[in-house]
Design a protein around this motif. Structure first.
Motif, PDB file in Angstrom:
ATOM      1  N   SER A 137      49.481  39.920  47.041  1.00  0.00           N
ATOM      2  CA  SER A 137      48.243  40.407  46.453  1.00  0.00           C
ATOM      3  C   SER A 137      47.402  39.260  45.889  1.00  0.00           C
ATOM      4  O   SER A 137      46.200  39.386  45.755  1.00  0.00           O
ATOM      5  N   LYS A 138      48.010  38.141  45.557  1.00  0.00           N
ATOM      6  CA  LYS A 138      47.265  36.998  45.041  1.00  0.00           C
ATOM      7  C   LYS A 138      46.363  36.398  46.116  1.00  0.00           C
ATOM      8  O   LYS A 138      45.305  35.896  45.833  1.00  0.00           O
ATOM      9  N   LYS A 139      46.766  36.452  47.371  1.00  0.00           N
ATOM     10  CA  LYS A 139      46.004  35.842  48.452  1.00  0.00           C
ATOM     11  C   LYS A 139      44.718  36.607  48.769  1.00  0.00           C
ATOM     12  O   LYS A 139      43.822  36.058  49.368  1.00  0.00           O
ATOM     13  N   SER A 140      44.618  37.843  48.381  1.00  0.00           N
ATOM     14  CA  SER A 140      43.440  38.634  48.701  1.00  0.00           C
ATOM     15  C   SER A 140      42.317  38.448  47.681  1.00  0.00           C
ATOM     16  O   SER A 140      41.296  39.096  47.774  1.00  0.00           O
ATOM     17  N   GLY A 141      42.485  37.536  46.732  1.00  0.00           N
ATOM     18  CA  GLY A 141      41.502  37.344  45.676  1.00  0.00           C
ATOM     19  C   GLY A 141      40.472  36.280  46.008  1.00  0.00           C
ATOM     20  O   GLY A 141      39.961  36.182  47.124  1.00  0.00           O
ATOM     21  N   PHE A 142      40.148  35.444  45.073  1.00  0.00           N
ATOM     22  CA  PHE A 142      39.114  34.425  45.156  1.00  0.00           C
ATOM     23  C   PHE A 142      39.484  33.337  46.158  1.00  0.00           C
ATOM     24  O   PHE A 142      40.613  32.877  46.198  1.00  0.00           O
ATOM     25  N   SER A 143      38.519  32.896  46.947  1.00  0.00           N
ATOM     26  CA  SER A 143      38.721  31.814  47.902  1.00  0.00           C
ATOM     27  C   SER A 143      37.618  30.767  47.686  1.00  0.00           C
ATOM     28  O   SER A 143      36.424  31.079  47.707  1.00  0.00           O
ATOM     29  N   VAL A 144      38.026  29.534  47.494  1.00  0.00           N
ATOM     30  CA  VAL A 144      37.075  28.450  47.269  1.00  0.00           C
ATOM     31  C   VAL A 144      36.226  28.222  48.517  1.00  0.00           C
ATOM     32  O   VAL A 144      35.018  27.991  48.439  1.00  0.00           O
ATOM     33  N   LYS A 145      36.868  28.299  49.672  1.00  0.00           N
ATOM     34  CA  LYS A 145      36.156  28.088  50.934  1.00  0.00           C
ATOM     35  C   LYS A 145      35.036  29.117  51.107  1.00  0.00           C
ATOM     36  O   LYS A 145      33.910  28.766  51.465  1.00  0.00           O
ATOM     37  N   ASP A 146      35.315  30.375  50.817  1.00  0.00           N
ATOM     38  CA  ASP A 146      34.300  31.419  50.921  1.00  0.00           C
ATOM     39  C   ASP A 146      33.207  31.242  49.877  1.00  0.00           C
ATOM     40  O   ASP A 146      32.023  31.477  50.142  1.00  0.00           O
ATOM     41  N   PHE A 147      33.599  30.801  48.665  1.00  0.00           N
ATOM     42  CA  PHE A 147      32.634  30.566  47.607  1.00  0.00           C
ATOM     43  C   PHE A 147      31.611  29.514  48.030  1.00  0.00           C
ATOM     44  O   PHE A 147      30.403  29.699  47.877  1.00  0.00           O
ATOM     45  N   TRP A 148      32.096  28.383  48.568  1.00  0.00           N
ATOM     46  CA  TRP A 148      31.180  27.317  48.990  1.00  0.00           C
ATOM     47  C   TRP A 148      30.332  27.748  50.180  1.00  0.00           C
ATOM     48  O   TRP A 148      29.161  27.377  50.287  1.00  0.00           O
ATOM     49  N   ALA A 149      30.894  28.541  51.076  1.00  0.00           N
ATOM     50  CA  ALA A 149      30.121  29.029  52.216  1.00  0.00           C
ATOM     51  C   ALA A 149      28.959  29.896  51.727  1.00  0.00           C
ATOM     52  O   ALA A 149      27.813  29.751  52.204  1.00  0.00           O
ATOM     53  N   GLU A 150      29.232  30.776  50.779  1.00  0.00           N
ATOM     54  CA  GLU A 150      28.170  31.630  50.233  1.00  0.00           C
ATOM     55  C   GLU A 150      27.142  30.809  49.463  1.00  0.00           C
ATOM     56  O   GLU A 150      25.935  31.051  49.551  1.00  0.00           O
ATOM     57  N   GLY A 156      20.048  27.812  56.808  1.00  0.00           N
ATOM     58  CA  GLY A 156      20.405  27.332  58.142  1.00  0.00           C
ATOM     59  C   GLY A 156      21.428  26.211  58.140  1.00  0.00           C
ATOM     60  O   GLY A 156      21.789  25.687  59.187  1.00  0.00           O
ATOM     61  N   ALA A 157      21.941  25.854  56.968  1.00  0.00           N
ATOM     62  CA  ALA A 157      22.867  24.718  56.867  1.00  0.00           C
ATOM     63  C   ALA A 157      24.238  25.062  57.431  1.00  0.00           C
ATOM     64  O   ALA A 157      24.665  26.200  57.423  1.00  0.00           O
ATOM     65  N   THR A 158      24.898  24.023  57.965  1.00  0.00           N
ATOM     66  CA  THR A 158      26.255  24.212  58.477  1.00  0.00           C
ATOM     67  C   THR A 158      27.266  23.797  57.403  1.00  0.00           C
ATOM     68  O   THR A 158      26.978  22.961  56.545  1.00  0.00           O
ATOM     69  N   LEU A 159      28.435  24.390  57.475  1.00  0.00           N
ATOM     70  CA  LEU A 159      29.476  24.099  56.500  1.00  0.00           C
ATOM     71  C   LEU A 159      30.094  22.716  56.740  1.00  0.00           C
ATOM     72  O   LEU A 159      30.194  22.291  57.900  1.00  0.00           O
ATOM     73  N   PRO A 160      30.506  22.026  55.697  1.00  0.00           N
ATOM     74  CA  PRO A 160      31.182  20.741  55.883  1.00  0.00           C
ATOM     75  C   PRO A 160      32.568  20.970  56.483  1.00  0.00           C
ATOM     76  O   PRO A 160      33.108  22.062  56.419  1.00  0.00           O
ATOM     77  N   ARG A 161      33.107  19.932  57.051  1.00  0.00           N
ATOM     78  CA  ARG A 161      34.429  20.051  57.653  1.00  0.00           C
ATOM     79  C   ARG A 161      35.406  20.291  56.632  1.00  0.00           C
ATOM     80  O   ARG A 161      36.101  20.485  56.017  1.00  0.00           O
TER      81      ARG A 161
END
Length: 111
Positions: A85-98, A106-111
């Motif tokens: 259940s911990k894995k379904s919470g906050f994600s840093v990768k998704d936060f930065w994408a948003e 129109g910007a692309t995500l960093p590697r």
């Protein structure tokens, strides 16, 4: 935090360990850390918690090894469910994408 008496905690742990396993534990201490039977090092407070978990829970004061293994087996699946259940919470990768999408659509995500 209350001050723990080292000798009292170790004596209580030794008695509980003897009742649970039928033999005396090998306790090594080094710089405030304690190792039981060559296992992982732990602080005195953790040793006291282990004493409480080794204490018999049945009303007669004795608990068979079979009952202990059943309670340990029953406790393990609940830990796995909690970690899933911990894995379904906050994600840093998704936060930065948003965040990047909001600042520059129109910007692309960093590697």
């Amino acid at each position: 935090m209350a001050n723990l008496d080292k000798d009292a905690v170790i004596a209580a742990f030794t008695e509980a360990y003897k009742k649970a396993n039928g033999k005396a534990p090998s306790i090594e201490s080094k710089s405030g850390w304690y190792s039981v039977d060559g296992g992982k090092n732990m602080r005195l407070a953790q040793l006291q918690e282990m004493t409480e978990s080794l204490a018999p829970t049945s009303p007669e004061g004795t608990e068979t090894k079979k009952e202990k293994s059943e309670t340990k087996a029953a406790a393990k699946p609940t830990k796995k469910k909690a970690s899933a259940s911990k894995k379904s919470g906050f994600s840093v990768k998704d936060f930065w994408a948003e965040k990047l999408n909001a600042e520059a659509p129109g910007a692309t995500l960093p590697r």
